[in-house]
Design a protein around this motif. Structure first.
Motif, PDB file in Angstrom:
ATOM      1  N   LEU A  39       0.849  -1.192   0.000  1.00  0.00           N
ATOM      2  CA  LEU A  39       0.000   0.000   0.000  1.00  0.00           C
ATOM      3  C   LEU A  39       0.881   1.237   0.000  1.00  0.00           C
ATOM      4  N   GLY A  40       0.319   2.333  -0.393  1.00  0.00           N
ATOM      5  CA  GLY A  40       1.023   3.601  -0.330  1.00  0.00           C
ATOM      6  C   GLY A  40       0.063   4.715  -0.658  1.00  0.00           C
ATOM      7  N   GLY A  41       0.346   5.881  -0.175  1.00  0.00           N
ATOM      8  CA  GLY A  41      -0.561   6.960  -0.518  1.00  0.00           C
ATOM      9  C   GLY A  41      -0.290   8.241   0.229  1.00  0.00           C
ATOM     10  N   GLY A  42      -1.162   9.166  -0.035  1.00  0.00           N
ATOM     11  CA  GLY A  42      -1.097  10.475   0.576  1.00  0.00           C
ATOM     12  C   GLY A  42      -1.200  11.592  -0.436  1.00  0.00           C
ATOM     13  N   ALA A  43      -0.588  11.412  -1.600  1.00  0.00           N
ATOM     14  CA  ALA A  43      -0.555  12.494  -2.585  1.00  0.00           C
ATOM     15  C   ALA A  43      -1.943  12.826  -3.105  1.00  0.00           C
ATOM     16  N   TRP A  44      -2.712  11.821  -3.480  1.00  0.00           N
ATOM     17  CA  TRP A  44      -4.032  12.100  -4.056  1.00  0.00           C
ATOM     18  C   TRP A  44      -5.020  12.516  -2.971  1.00  0.00           C
ATOM     19  N   ASP A  45      -4.833  12.013  -1.754  1.00  0.00           N
ATOM     20  CA  ASP A  45      -5.650  12.505  -0.639  1.00  0.00           C
ATOM     21  C   ASP A  45      -5.390  13.996  -0.430  1.00  0.00           C
ATOM     22  N   ARG A  46      -4.125  14.374  -0.437  1.00  0.00           N
ATOM     23  CA  ARG A  46      -3.764  15.785  -0.232  1.00  0.00           C
ATOM     24  C   ARG A  46      -4.351  16.662  -1.324  1.00  0.00           C
ATOM     25  N   LEU A  47      -4.372  16.128  -2.538  1.00  0.00           N
ATOM     26  CA  LEU A  47      -4.852  16.904  -3.681  1.00  0.00           C
ATOM     27  C   LEU A  47      -6.371  17.013  -3.716  1.00  0.00           C
ATOM     28  N   HIS A  48      -7.075  15.935  -3.368  1.00  0.00           N
ATOM     29  CA  HIS A  48      -8.518  15.881  -3.632  1.00  0.00           C
ATOM     30  C   HIS A  48      -9.439  15.902  -2.409  1.00  0.00           C
ATOM     31  N   VAL A  49      -8.972  15.479  -1.251  1.00  0.00           N
ATOM     32  CA  VAL A  49      -9.900  15.350  -0.114  1.00  0.00           C
ATOM     33  C   VAL A  49      -9.305  15.871   1.190  1.00  0.00           C
ATOM     34  N   TYR A  50      -8.657  17.026   1.128  1.00  0.00           N
ATOM     35  CA  TYR A  50      -7.972  17.524   2.319  1.00  0.00           C
ATOM     36  C   TYR A  50      -8.117  19.029   2.464  1.00  0.00           C
ATOM     37  N   ALA A  51      -9.211  19.586   1.973  1.00  0.00           N
ATOM     38  CA  ALA A  51      -9.357  21.042   1.917  1.00  0.00           C
ATOM     39  C   ALA A  51      -9.894  21.664   3.203  1.00  0.00           C
ATOM     40  N   THR A  52     -10.740  20.938   3.924  1.00  0.00           N
ATOM     41  CA  THR A  52     -11.402  21.523   5.088  1.00  0.00           C
ATOM     42  C   THR A  52     -11.011  20.780   6.364  1.00  0.00           C
ATOM     43  N   ASP A  53     -11.340  21.369   7.510  1.00  0.00           N
ATOM     44  CA  ASP A  53     -11.103  20.682   8.788  1.00  0.00           C
ATOM     45  C   ASP A  53     -11.873  19.367   8.839  1.00  0.00           C
ATOM     46  N   GLU A  54     -13.086  19.373   8.310  1.00  0.00           N
ATOM     47  CA  GLU A  54     -13.889  18.146   8.275  1.00  0.00           C
ATOM     48  C   GLU A  54     -13.205  17.078   7.415  1.00  0.00           C
ATOM     49  N   ASP A  55     -12.649  17.480   6.275  1.00  0.00           N
ATOM     50  CA  ASP A  55     -11.901  16.541   5.421  1.00  0.00           C
ATOM     51  C   ASP A  55     -10.730  15.944   6.190  1.00  0.00           C
ATOM     52  N   ARG A  56     -10.009  16.783   6.913  1.00  0.00           N
ATOM     53  CA  ARG A  56      -8.823  16.325   7.639  1.00  0.00           C
ATOM     54  C   ARG A  56      -9.202  15.354   8.753  1.00  0.00           C
ATOM     55  N   GLN A  57     -10.288  15.654   9.462  1.00  0.00           N
ATOM     56  CA  GLN A  57     -10.752  14.760  10.530  1.00  0.00           C
ATOM     57  C   GLN A  57     -11.207  13.415   9.955  1.00  0.00           C
ATOM     58  N   SER A  58     -11.932  13.471   8.860  1.00  0.00           N
ATOM     59  CA  SER A  58     -12.387  12.244   8.205  1.00  0.00           C
ATOM     60  C   SER A  58     -11.199  11.425   7.712  1.00  0.00           C
ATOM     61  N   HIS A  59     -10.216  12.104   7.149  1.00  0.00           N
ATOM     62  CA  HIS A  59      -9.023  11.425   6.651  1.00  0.00           C
ATOM     63  C   HIS A  59      -8.276  10.744   7.800  1.00  0.00           C
ATOM     64  N   ALA A  60      -8.123  11.427   8.921  1.00  0.00           N
ATOM     65  CA  ALA A  60      -7.437  10.841  10.080  1.00  0.00           C
ATOM     66  C   ALA A  60      -8.169   9.593  10.576  1.00  0.00           C
ATOM     67  N   ALA A  61      -9.492   9.655  10.629  1.00  0.00           N
ATOM     68  CA  ALA A  61     -10.279   8.491  11.059  1.00  0.00           C
ATOM     69  C   ALA A  61     -10.097   7.333  10.076  1.00  0.00           C
ATOM     70  N   THR A  62     -10.073   7.651   8.789  1.00  0.00           N
ATOM     71  CA  THR A  62      -9.858   6.620   7.766  1.00  0.00           C
ATOM     72  C   THR A  62      -8.496   5.977   7.942  1.00  0.00           C
ATOM     73  N   LEU A  63      -7.471   6.784   8.217  1.00  0.00           N
ATOM     74  CA  LEU A  63      -6.122   6.235   8.410  1.00  0.00           C
ATOM     75  C   LEU A  63      -6.062   5.313   9.617  1.00  0.00           C
ATOM     76  N   LYS A  64      -6.726   5.680  10.692  1.00  0.00           N
ATOM     77  CA  LYS A  64      -6.745   4.809  11.875  1.00  0.00           C
ATOM     78  C   LYS A  64      -7.415   3.476  11.547  1.00  0.00           C
ATOM     79  N   ASP A  65      -8.524   3.535  10.817  1.00  0.00           N
ATOM     80  CA  ASP A  65      -9.200   2.300  10.403  1.00  0.00           C
ATOM     81  C   ASP A  65      -8.317   1.483   9.460  1.00  0.00           C
TER      82      ASP A  65
END
Length: 153
Positions: A39-65
Motif C-alpha cells: 500500500l502507499g498513498g497520501g498524494a491524491w488525498d492531499r490533492l482531492h480530499v484535504y481542503a477543510t477541517d472536516e476533510d482532515r478529521q475524516s481522513h485521520a479516522a480513515t487512516l486509523k481504520d
C-alpha cells in the motif's frame, strides 16, 4: 504466484479494498489469502480530499481504520503489509495549478507526518521510504510526481 493489482489512490479506497480482502479471508471466500500487500498513498488525498477541517478529521479516522485493517491482515492470516511512503515532489515541475496549490513538497512533508501520526507506519510490516531514494534525484521527476522507471530500480 498470482499478482492482483487494485487501483486505490485514496486512503478511503485502500481501506475499502483491504476490508473486503480481510472479510473474504475470514469468511473463507478468498481462494488463497495474500502473502504480501503493498500500500502507499497520501498524494491524491492531499490533492482531492484535504481542503477543510472536516476533510482532515475524516481522513485521520480513515487512516486509523486502515491501520487496524493492516494489522488484522498480519495477525489473522500472516500477510506481510508494506507501506510505500510517497516519493519527493518536484514542486517546480507540478503541471497544474491545483497541484501547485495543494501538492507541493512542503504539503507532502506534512501529509507524510499525518500518516505516521495516525499509525500507518507502525501498522506496517515493512516501510519503503520514497524520499530516501528520490530526494537527491528530485529534478528527474518530469511532472512533479512521477519519476523515470530507473529511479525505482
Amino acid at each position: 504466484t498470482p499478482i492482483n493489482f487494485k487501483w486505490a489512490p485514496l486512503a478511503a479506497d485502500q481501506l475499502n479494498i483491504l476490508k473486503e480482502i480481510n472479510r473474504q479471508v475470514s469468511e473463507g471466500t478468498e481462494i488463497r489469502p495474500p502473502d504480501l500487500i503493498v500500500l502507499g498513498g497520501g498524494a491524491w488525498d492531499r490533492l482531492h480530499v484535504y481542503a477543510t477541517d472536516e476533510d482532515r478529521q475524516s481522513h485521520a479516522a480513515t487512516l486509523k481504520d486502515l491501520g487496524n485493517e493492516m494489522q488484522k491482515a498480519q495477525e489473522e492470516y500472516g500477510a506481510a503489509v508494506v507501506w510505500f511512503i510517497p516519493t519527493t515532489i518536484n514542486s517546480q515541475a507540478l503541471n497544474t495549478e491545483e497541484k501547485r496549490d495543494h501538492m507541493r513538497e512542503e504539503d507532502m512533508e506534512a501529509m507524510r507526518a499525518v500518516y505516521a501520526r495516525n499509525g500507518i507506519l507502525s501498522s506496517s510490516s515493512f516501510v519503503i521510504d520514497g524520499p530516501a531514494f528520490t530526494s537527491s534525484r528530485v529534478t528527474e521527476s518530469y511532472d512533479g510526481v512521477h519519476y523515470p522507471i530507473q529511479v525505482y530500480d
